[in-house]
Design an enzyme around this catalytic site. Structure first.
Site, short mmCIF file in Angstrom:
data_model
loop_
_atom_site.label_atom_id
_atom_site.label_comp_id
_atom_site.label_asym_id
_atom_site.label_seq_id
_atom_site.Cartn_x
_atom_site.Cartn_y
_atom_site.Cartn_z
N GLU A 101 65.95 8.66 -9.34
CA GLU A 101 65.03 8.41 -10.46
C GLU A 101 65.70 7.45 -11.44
OE1 GLU A 101 64.39 11.70 -13.21
OE2 GLU A 101 62.39 10.96 -13.70
N LYS B 287 55.18 9.46 -11.54
CA LYS B 287 55.57 10.86 -11.79
C LYS B 287 54.45 11.62 -12.51
CE LYS B 287 59.50 13.31 -13.94
NZ LYS B 287 60.71 13.10 -14.78
N CYS C 171 61.83 14.11 -9.59
CA CYS C 171 62.59 14.96 -10.51
C CYS C 171 61.86 16.24 -10.94
CB CYS C 171 63.03 14.11 -11.71
SG CYS C 171 64.40 14.80 -12.66
#
Ligand SMILES: O=C(O)CNC(=O)[C@H](CS)NC(=O)CCC(=O)C(=O)O
Length: 276
Positions: free
Chosen positions: A41, A115, A156
């Protein structure tokens, strides 16, 4: 058999330096035989200073790390999952997308994922994160085909939301990428357990390329990039040092595991009755 390359980085606040590190890592891993390379990330820019990260971000077409990764993929004839970069949705945008890219061995972007779950949390250590102040959440899960099987994309904090991984495994993902910049306290408490659980639940390989160490922006990240097989075994744990590593995986394990313990086929829609 597939040779997976993993790049564990300590990205800083200078986009050009991070772009070079990504290009060098891809070249080194390809030279050692990797067929697909995974990066963490925020490979391109890890910066907690909100105004500086916005100022240093560009639209996708101008992002230096994406350009470097596409060039390196083309030169080395290797696929790349660029874990994520901070991308402006439009030139004058003041909120960004935390976007990952799947790049093929001719440098073509085959898939992008924004994300979905943003890290707005207060840790017991006093660390405070408000990712949604700087980023706009993505709206949909994404899986994409590679020559070796379907790849599910996440980033993440998404790791904590099992429903996203159910969607990816339900769509047939054989490998799920979890690029990350995990905090040290939550990494110590949760990282290995959550990643192993996701691999077991999905009956898929999980490849988690991580940020590690002390960053220029003052943050510290947990490291421990992992490759996990569908049985939940940790095949690779990169520890705390930045660097790169190769892990060979046998994708036949996906069908084998799913045939033996067919949890995906056994899924039921859950309706809930609360009895008082
Ligand atoms: O903002 C950036 O520069 C890069 N992005 C991150 O570092 C993100 C948002 S702050 N970190 C996480 O999602 C950590 C999740 C985590 O540690 C957990 O779920 O426990």
């Amino acid at each position: 058999m597939l040779k997976v390359g993993v790049l564990q980085m300590t990205s800083g606040i200078d986009p050009a330096a991070n772009a070079r590190a990504v290009a060098d890592g891809i070249a080194a891993l390809a030279a050692e035989g990797a067929q697909i390379v995974f990066t963490p990330e925020m490979s391109g820019l890890l910066d907690r200073d909100r105004s500086r990260v916005v100022a240093n971000s560009t639209v996708e077409a101008d992002d230096p790390t994406l350009a470097a990764a596409r060039e390196a993929a083309t030169a080395a004839k290797v696929w790349v999952h660029l874990g994520s970069c901070a991308i402006r949705p439009t030139a004058d945008a003041d909120r960004l997308l935390n976007r990952g890219f799947l790049i093929d061995d001719r440098g073509v972007v085959r898939a992008r994922y924004d994300k979905m779950h943003l890290f707005d949390v207060d840790l017991p250590t006093g660390e405070r994160y408000r990712e949604s102040a700087t980023y706009i959440p993505g709206e949909a899960a994404v899986a994409a085909d590679t020559p070796w099987g379907r790849l599910g994309l996440s980033i993440c904090y998404d790791l904590r939301f099992a429903r996203l991984f159910e969607a990816l495994s339900g769509a047939g993902a054989a490998i799920i990428a979890v690029p990350a910049a995990f905090t040290r306290p939550t990494g110590e408490a949760h990282w290995h357990t959550l990643l192993r659980a996701r691999a077991i639940e999905a009956g898929a390989f999980v490849v988690a390329a991580a940020q590690t160490g002390e960053h220029e922006d003052g943050r510290a990240t947990y490291g421990h990039s992992l490759v996990i097989d569908p049985w939940g075994r940790v095949l690779l744990d990169m520890g705390e040092a930045a660097g790169h590593a190769i892990c060979e995986i046998d994708l036949a394990a996906v069908a084998d595991t799913r045939a033996r313990i067919p949890t995906i086929a056994h899924r039921r829609d859950v309706t809930l009755r609360v009895e008082a």
